[in-house]
Write an enzyme that holds these catalytic residues in place. Structure first.
Site, PDB file in Angstrom:
ATOM      1  CG  HIS A  43     -11.118 -72.413 -96.389  1.00 21.18           C
ATOM      2  ND1 HIS A  43      -9.825 -72.686 -96.006  1.00 21.18           N
ATOM      3  CD2 HIS A  43     -11.307 -73.052 -97.574  1.00 21.18           C
ATOM      4  CE1 HIS A  43      -9.256 -73.469 -96.913  1.00 21.18           C
ATOM      5  NE2 HIS A  43     -10.132 -73.705 -97.870  1.00 21.18           N
ATOM      6  CD  GLU A  93      -5.420 -73.848-100.099  1.00 13.64           C
ATOM      7  OE1 GLU A  93      -5.597 -73.877 -98.861  1.00 13.64           O
ATOM      8  OE2 GLU A  93      -6.191 -73.281-100.876  1.00 13.64           O
ATOM      9  CB  SER A  94      -3.762 -74.468 -94.257  1.00 12.20           C
ATOM     10  OG  SER A  94      -5.013 -73.837 -94.508  1.00 12.20           O
ATOM     11  CG  HIS A  95      -6.623 -80.163 -95.725  1.00 15.33           C
ATOM     12  ND1 HIS A  95      -7.151 -81.422 -95.763  1.00 15.33           N
ATOM     13  CD2 HIS A  95      -7.477 -79.392 -96.456  1.00 15.33           C
ATOM     14  CE1 HIS A  95      -8.255 -81.425 -96.505  1.00 15.33           C
ATOM     15  NE2 HIS A  95      -8.472 -80.208 -96.927  1.00 15.33           N
ATOM     16  CG  HIS A 154      -9.560 -75.938 -88.668  1.00 10.41           C
ATOM     17  ND1 HIS A 154      -8.903 -74.993 -89.436  1.00 10.41           N
ATOM     18  CD2 HIS A 154      -9.759 -75.372 -87.454  1.00 10.41           C
ATOM     19  CE1 HIS A 154      -8.729 -73.899 -88.711  1.00 10.41           C
ATOM     20  NE2 HIS A 154      -9.235 -74.103 -87.514  1.00 10.41           N
ATOM     21  CG  ASP A 188      -5.092 -75.734-105.504  1.00  7.70           C
ATOM     22  OD1 ASP A 188      -6.226 -75.589-105.978  1.00  7.70           O
ATOM     23  OD2 ASP A 188      -4.860 -75.677-104.284  1.00  7.70           O
ATOM     24  CD  GLN A 228     -12.416 -82.331 -97.167  1.00  5.32           C
ATOM     25  OE1 GLN A 228     -11.990 -82.630 -96.068  1.00  5.32           O
ATOM     26  NE2 GLN A 228     -12.315 -81.122 -97.663  1.00  5.32           N
ATOM     27  CD  GLU A 259     -15.256 -78.427 -98.436  1.00  5.16           C
ATOM     28  OE1 GLU A 259     -14.280 -78.930 -97.846  1.00  5.16           O
ATOM     29  OE2 GLU A 259     -15.761 -77.342 -98.099  1.00  5.16           O
ATOM     30  CG  ASN A 290       1.346 -65.682 -98.285  1.00  9.79           C
ATOM     31  OD1 ASN A 290       0.200 -65.944 -97.924  1.00  9.79           O
ATOM     32  ND2 ASN A 290       1.600 -64.701 -99.132  1.00  9.79           N
ATOM     33  N   GLY A 328      -1.144 -67.576-102.284  1.00 20.61           N
ATOM     34  CA  GLY A 328      -1.098 -67.897-100.864  1.00 20.61           C
ATOM     35  C   GLY A 328      -2.425 -68.396-100.344  1.00 20.61           C
TER      36      GLY A 328
END
Length: 758
Positions: free
Chosen positions: A45, A89-91, A93, A113, A243, A315, A510, A547
């Site tokens: 990651h 971004e991805s979250h 998991h 960000d 988190q 985190e 992306n 991305g």
């Protein structure tokens, strides 16, 4: 007989060869704390160790790009002294384990960000992917994720203005939660995440640090779920804490940071996201070519007994790291107190050292007290930039040819019925009604249309008539069949969406969601996707300015379909009136703008279409990418709609691109939206009703001859489809439906599916 305990480096996700690499960097064995730092920073990651060699092939520069990949967000010059920052971004998991907090903290992270660049966040979008709605767990995931996004976004005061909603069996155990944020700033306020100035202070702003994020996204996103039932099968003993977000803390942090920047009190600033404090300190130091001393005792904690590795890798959310000069500390402390934001000096910028070869090396030192024992000492760049790069084996799936040959395009269906069209209609209003899309009162076009459109206005921004348009798009059905062409067509679809609100596309971000990179087929999909994205962006004149890569989206050894999501940012030069939208008028003429047929094996391909998928057919071939003709059509449509936005007299009364579900679905959506039907010409075949390829628009005009003349002057094809009016939608002899039934089905489809699980 008990087995031997797992070596520490393996427990931290490091391979034996990576341990050897660390020894070579340090010229000694690492201690446990140092191993923990490398474990999170060299995770998939954080380091992109399986994807970086491919991402280098993307085009990233253009005259209007102020900041490209590698920073917290990409930034473009939008004109009139205004810059726009954008990030996706991805979250994934964390959201599979705890959907509310996983999605909520995904929103919080993407906001940071953007405002770490000096931009005020203006809008959020959320592409979401779930399994099919035939079991209760999917409803739990959908409702939890949507609630998390709305709960955080609405509370922090940033509108959610659009996104996507996809249901497919491949996401049953691995939902995808991607979040995009865009913000605006005066160009002179742009700031980067760089530490500089020996003796300067590293100040931790925001929440205290806890155990709620230790081993969070940096670990979860680097390992797939082991069992058949996805997140529920993750061994409790190894389950990291997801988190926990606090949107009110985030709101205060936004205002404090923007005021710090406005007053010139900050040298550099960085958010604490994946890998927490070690990431922020090592990345800022590495970018500045300096060292950083961090005192773990100076970090405010909300739990007793936290160990140094926990403090450095937690985190916990709503935290920023600011680099300031010592003389500015009183002003910074006072300003933060005003906003009720905690501010603590946790580090100092120090001189780089010289290594055995005489090279300057900035060291990250973790200390027990500013002048106390050194607990860890590693080169900052080795954490931030020098993770191993893997050119993993790639292999085209052995079964792909058979899948491509199973093409539904050339099958003659038993009959195309009204039910075929109704089955393709689903309005995601249930989702976006839970979001506040009108915060700041800048939203001109909100959720549910082709693209979102915002006035480019806000506190501290120069006066401007400009607007920005944002769209997120994906098509895993296309990309599963041909990832290279599929992503190119997806980018084209996104540019088409921007054109529908009068915007010229300026930049791409992306979010590349793929399965296990240790599977050669997955790495082939990723590599092909990068090449297809590069080809499309070059053809359409678009830079990729940032991305995210999310790998290990698998469960029980089964990978998700390749799911690259693109976010496109466009600019409208003069936004003084709303675009025409979908609301055609009685008596208007409906026209199809763009190439009527696809380039490729079939003029109307059904491979990868929603119509075919609904019939259990997931094979076939998709259209080819034709950049030259697409660009001409996009420029024409964007210009026509931009004229309406500029309040120029126009005969264009409605516009909608032909996307998922094909031509028949686009026409039905417009009829449902406005409540007025149409009588459409006989189309050539059932395939023309439902085939999917970008570059086509359904438009309505009050003066068809004038419209056709303008299109001909730009060498853009136009076909008259019929006349708008009445209470029924008829498409030749194939479709005949009351508009009321179309609207009712479209409005109720999602809520009925969710309610059926009660």
């Amino acid at each position: 007989m008990n087995s031997a305990p797992e070596p520490l480096h393996r427990a931290l996700g490091l391979t034996d060869s990576e341990l050897d690499d660390i020894r070579a960097v340090l010229r000694r064995d690492p201690n446990p704390l140092e191993l923990a730092l490398y474990g999170v920073m060299w995770s998939e990651h954080c380091s992109y160790k399986s994807s970086r060699i491919h991402l280098k092939r993307l085009p990233t520069t253009a005259e209007h790009v102020l900041v490209g990949p590698g920073e917290n967000a990409g930034v473009i010059d939008a004109g009139d002294g205004i810059a726009v920052a954008i990030r996706i971004e991805s979250h994934n998991h964390p959201s599979a384990i705890e959907p509310y907090q996983g999605a909520a903290t995904g929103v919080g992270g993407i906001l940071r960000d953007v405002f770490t660049m000096g931009a005020r966040p203006l809008a959020v979008m959320d592409p979401l992917f779930f399994g099919e709605l035939d079991d209760a767990r999917q409803r739990w995931l959908v409702e939890g994720v949507v609630s998390g996004i709305s709960g955080y976004g609405n509370s922090v005061g940033v509108p959610t203005i659009g996104g996507e909603l996809t249901f497919d069996k491949c996401y049953a155990s691995n939902p995808l939660v991607n979040v995009l944020c865009a913000g605006a700033l005066p160009t002179e306020r742009l700031v980067l995440g760089v530490a500089s100035g020996v003796g300067n202070l590293a100040v931790l702003l925001g929440s205290s640090t806890g155990r709620d994020g230790i081993g969070g996204v940096s670990v979860l996103a680097s390992a797939g779920f082991a069992g058949e039932d996805g997140a529920q099968s993750l061994d409790d003993a190894k389950r990291p804490s997801v988190q926990v977000g606090d949107p009110y803390e985030e709101k205060r942090l936004i205002e404090a940071c923007l005021e710090l920047l406005d007053r010139g009190l900050v040298v550099g600033i960085q958010d604490l996201g994946g890998a927490g404090l070690v990431c922020a300190t090592s990345e800022t130091a590495a970018r500045g070519g300096v060292g950083m001393d961090v005192d773990v005792n100076a970090v405010p904690l909300r739990e007793e007994g936290m160990q140094p590795y926990e403090i450095m890798t937690s985190e916990s959310q709503e935290r920023m790291l600011a680099i300031i000069t010592p003389e500015n500390w009183p002003a910074v402390a006072s300003l933060c107190a005003k906003w009720e934001v905690r501010a603590s000096i946790v580090g100092h910028v120090v001189e780089p050292q010289r290594d055995a070869n005489g090279r300057s090396v900035g060291m990250l030192r973790v200390r027990d007290g500013f002048d106390g024992e050194i607990l860890a000492e590693v080169p900052a760049a080795s954490l931030a930039d020098e993770a191993p790069l893997y050119d993993r084996p790639r292999a085209r799936p052995a079964t792909l040819d058979a899948v491509l040959d199973d093409d539904p395009t050339f099958d003659e269906p038993e009959g195309v019925s009204n039910d075929d069209l109704l089955a393709l209609l689903m309005d995601p209003a249930w989702v976006y009604r839970q979001y506040d899309s009108q915060l700041f009162l800048n939203t001109v076009v909100g959720p549910g249309r082709d693209a979102a459109l915002l006035r480019l206005a806000g506190p501290g921004l120069p006066a401007s008539e400009r607007g920005i348009a944002i769209s997120t798009d994906s098509n895993p059905r296309w990309c599963a069949l041909d990832p290279r062409v599929g992503i190119a067509l997806t980018i084209a679809e996104s540019v088409a969406n921007l054109a529908c609100v009068g915007a010229s596309a300026k930049a791409v971000v992306n979010c590349l969601n793929f399965g296990n990179p240790e599977h050669p087929e997955v790495m082939w999909q990723l590599s092909e996707t990068v090449d297809g994205m590069s080809e499309a962006c070059l053809a359409l004149g678009l830079p990729v300015i940032g991305g995210n890569v999310s790998l290990y989206n698998e469960s029980g050894g089964s990978d998700i379909d390749p799911t690259p999501v693109v976010g496109l940012l466009g600019v409208v030069q003069s936004l003084v009136a709303p675009p025409p939208g979908w609301a055609w008028r009685e008596g208007d003429t409906m026209v199809l703008v763009g190439k009527r047929t696809a380039r490729g094996a079939s003029p109307f391909p059904l491979g990868g279409s929603r119509w075919a998928t609904n019939r259990g057919r997931r094979g076939g071939r998709i259209a080819e990418f034709d950049g030259a003709s697409l660009r001409a059509t996009f420029d024409f449509v964007a210009g026509e709609v931009a004229a309406v936005c500029a309040a120029t007299p126009s005969d264009v009364t409605a516009v909608h691109d032909v996307g998922g579900g094909g031509l028949a679905t686009a026409i039905a959506e417009m009829a449902a939206s406005t409540g007025i039907g149409a009588n459409v010409i006989e189309l050539t075949s059932h395939a023309e009703l439902f085939s999917e390829f970008p570059g086509r628009f359904v438009m309505a005009t009050s003066d068809v001859e004038a419209f056709k003349a303008r299109a001909a002057a730009r060498a853009v094809d136009v076909v008259e489809l019929g006349v708008i009016g009445g209470t029924r939608l008829t498409i030749g002899s194939k479709i005949d439906l009351p508009v009321e039934r179309i609207a009712s089905r479209r409005t109720s489809a999602l809520e009925d599916a969710l309610a059926s699980l009660d």
